[in-house]
Write a protein that holds these residues in place. Structure first.
Motif, mmCIF file in Angstrom:
data_model
loop_
_atom_site.group_PDB
_atom_site.id
_atom_site.type_symbol
_atom_site.label_atom_id
_atom_site.label_comp_id
_atom_site.label_asym_id
_atom_site.label_seq_id
_atom_site.Cartn_x
_atom_site.Cartn_y
_atom_site.Cartn_z
ATOM 1 N N ARG A 1 11.626 16.252 -1.788
ATOM 2 C CA ARG A 1 10.290 16.153 -1.176
ATOM 3 C C ARG A 1 10.031 14.731 -0.690
ATOM 4 O O ARG A 1 9.563 14.514 0.423
ATOM 5 C CB ARG A 1 9.224 16.580 -2.187
ATOM 6 C CG ARG A 1 7.808 16.595 -1.627
ATOM 7 C CD ARG A 1 6.820 17.137 -2.646
ATOM 8 N NE ARG A 1 5.484 17.267 -2.093
ATOM 9 C CZ ARG A 1 4.591 16.279 -2.063
ATOM 10 N NH1 ARG A 1 4.911 15.098 -2.559
ATOM 11 N NH2 ARG A 1 3.391 16.463 -1.541
ATOM 12 N N ARG A 2 10.352 13.753 -1.532
ATOM 13 C CA ARG A 2 10.175 12.364 -1.124
ATOM 14 C C ARG A 2 11.083 12.020 0.054
ATOM 15 O O ARG A 2 10.698 11.273 0.956
ATOM 16 C CB ARG A 2 10.482 11.420 -2.298
ATOM 17 C CG ARG A 2 9.401 11.372 -3.362
ATOM 18 C CD ARG A 2 9.818 10.432 -4.484
ATOM 19 N NE ARG A 2 8.840 10.369 -5.557
ATOM 20 C CZ ARG A 2 7.879 9.463 -5.627
ATOM 21 N NH1 ARG A 2 7.756 8.555 -4.689
ATOM 22 N NH2 ARG A 2 7.033 9.472 -6.647
ATOM 23 N N ALA A 3 12.292 12.580 0.039
ATOM 24 C CA ALA A 3 13.223 12.311 1.135
ATOM 25 C C ALA A 3 12.672 12.840 2.459
ATOM 26 O O ALA A 3 12.808 12.195 3.503
ATOM 27 C CB ALA A 3 14.577 12.952 0.834
ATOM 28 N N ALA A 4 12.026 14.004 2.413
ATOM 29 C CA ALA A 4 11.450 14.571 3.631
ATOM 30 C C ALA A 4 10.338 13.676 4.179
ATOM 31 O O ALA A 4 10.252 13.439 5.392
ATOM 32 C CB ALA A 4 10.909 15.966 3.339
ATOM 33 N N ALA B 1 1.473 7.914 1.981
ATOM 34 C CA ALA B 1 2.429 6.811 2.000
ATOM 35 C C ALA B 1 3.236 6.818 3.296
ATOM 36 O O ALA B 1 3.474 5.769 3.911
ATOM 37 C CB ALA B 1 3.363 6.903 0.796
ATOM 38 N N ALA B 2 3.655 8.003 3.724
ATOM 39 C CA ALA B 2 4.417 8.117 4.971
ATOM 40 C C ALA B 2 3.563 7.717 6.172
ATOM 41 O O ALA B 2 4.049 7.059 7.101
ATOM 42 C CB ALA B 2 4.932 9.543 5.138
ATOM 43 N N LEU C 1 0.834 -1.202 0.000
ATOM 44 C CA LEU C 1 0.000 0.000 0.000
ATOM 45 C C LEU C 1 0.867 1.250 0.000
ATOM 46 O O LEU C 1 0.565 2.234 -0.691
ATOM 47 C CB LEU C 1 -0.931 -0.004 1.217
ATOM 48 C CG LEU C 1 -1.866 1.201 1.345
ATOM 49 C CD1 LEU C 1 -2.732 1.362 0.098
ATOM 50 C CD2 LEU C 1 -2.740 1.066 2.593
ATOM 51 N N CYS C 2 1.967 1.218 0.747
ATOM 52 C CA CYS C 2 2.896 2.344 0.759
ATOM 53 C C CYS C 2 3.472 2.582 -0.640
ATOM 54 O O CYS C 2 3.554 3.718 -1.100
ATOM 55 C CB CYS C 2 4.012 2.060 1.770
ATOM 56 S SG CYS C 2 5.215 3.380 1.921
ATOM 57 N N VAL C 3 3.859 1.509 -1.327
ATOM 58 C CA VAL C 3 4.403 1.624 -2.686
ATOM 59 C C VAL C 3 3.363 2.218 -3.633
ATOM 60 O O VAL C 3 3.668 3.126 -4.417
ATOM 61 C CB VAL C 3 4.861 0.242 -3.192
ATOM 62 C CG1 VAL C 3 5.145 0.281 -4.693
ATOM 63 C CG2 VAL C 3 6.094 -0.221 -2.430
ATOM 64 N N LEU C 4 2.133 1.721 -3.569
ATOM 65 C CA LEU C 4 1.082 2.206 -4.461
ATOM 66 C C LEU C 4 0.825 3.695 -4.255
ATOM 67 O O LEU C 4 0.722 4.466 -5.223
ATOM 68 C CB LEU C 4 -0.203 1.407 -4.237
ATOM 69 C CG LEU C 4 -1.401 1.804 -5.107
ATOM 70 C CD1 LEU C 4 -1.106 1.556 -6.583
ATOM 71 C CD2 LEU C 4 -2.654 1.055 -4.674
ATOM 72 N N LEU C 5 0.740 4.121 -2.994
ATOM 73 C CA LEU C 5 0.494 5.531 -2.707
ATOM 74 C C LEU C 5 1.658 6.401 -3.166
ATOM 75 O O LEU C 5 1.461 7.495 -3.698
ATOM 76 C CB LEU C 5 0.248 5.714 -1.211
ATOM 77 C CG LEU C 5 -1.057 5.130 -0.672
ATOM 78 C CD1 LEU C 5 -1.071 5.143 0.849
ATOM 79 C CD2 LEU C 5 -2.259 5.888 -1.226
ATOM 80 N N ALA C 6 2.886 5.907 -2.981
ATOM 81 C CA ALA C 6 4.049 6.674 -3.419
ATOM 82 C C ALA C 6 4.083 6.802 -4.934
ATOM 83 O O ALA C 6 4.437 7.861 -5.471
ATOM 84 C CB ALA C 6 5.331 6.012 -2.913
#
Length: 229
Positions: A180-183, A147-148, A134-139
């Motif tokens: 942004r993704r890193a944050a 996702a976070a 689910l985290c992968v799909l949202l990302a």
């Protein structure tokens, strides 16, 4: 289709007279959620003191035990998580690949390897795939905050799943060089650590070999022969 496959491959475990052996370690005592007078023996106290069950997982079973056997609930929970994971694989590949059969092939391949995914019985480890997928799909859909949140929230049911999901976000951020993704990956990791520290309690107490041998279950005629000789 994923649900039908999940039920089909679990049909033996769902039989009334078949049980996962781990249920007699991790779930039988959950009957005490409905009747506190049950399982007040010393061995069960030692057992519960030797492990930490995630707060969200224990709350889920505490609610379910009011209306259904916790062992039966665990079996059907495993089926539901298996079906959900297959469906998430389907959606992820559909997102990647416009060729329509690809998503069906991916879900079929995932479910064909069902015995290595450890869904059976609905134990905490069964939440690894749903949380990470689910985290992968949202990302992939650029819903980084969601996702976070899923990654960190996974610590409530299985901390390992939360760490894996946060790791996926971190690797994606590094490969894409996306600040942004890193944050959000850092936020997911911080949330995971925070939830583990807040809900995890202290370290589990240890049952020594000498203490274990005092119980018939760990003796020569018991089901757990780890300490024999």
């Amino acid at each position: 289709a994923c649900t039908l496959v999940a039920v089909a491959v679990s049909r033996r475990l769902l039989a009334a007279d078949v049980f996962s052996s781990d249920a007699f370690v991790h779930q039988y005592w959950m009957w005490s959620f409905r009747d506190p007078a049950l399982f007040t023996d010393a061995l069960t106290a030692e057992l519960r003191g030797s492990a930490r069950y995630p707060d969200g997982y224990e709350l889920l079973f505490r609610l379910a035990a009011q209306v259904v056997s916790p062992i039966v609930f665990g079996e059907w929970l495993g089926v539901a998580l298996m079906a959900l994971s297959g469906w998430l694989v389907f959606l992820i590949v559909r997102e990647h690949e416009p060729w329509r059969p690809a998503a069906w092939i991916a879900a079929a391949l995932f479910l064909a390897l069902i015995d290595i995914h450890r869904f059976h019985g609905g134990f905490p480890r069964a939440f690894v795939h749903p949380v990470v997928l689910l985290c992968v799909l949202l990302a992939m859909r650029r819903r980084d905050a969601a996702a976070a949140a899923v990654a960190a929230g996974g610590a409530l049911v299985y901390p390992t799943a939360a760490l894996l999901a946060a790791g996926v976000l971190a690797v994606a951020a590094l490969l894409l060089r996306d600040r942004r993704r890193a944050a959000f990956a850092a936020l997911a990791l911080a949330g995971t650590v925070g939830l583990v520290l807040v809900s995890g309690g202290g370290a589990p107490s240890v049952l020594t070999a000498a203490e274990a041998r005092a119980y018939p279950e760990f003796g020569a005629h018991g089901p757990l022969h780890y300490f024999v000789p």
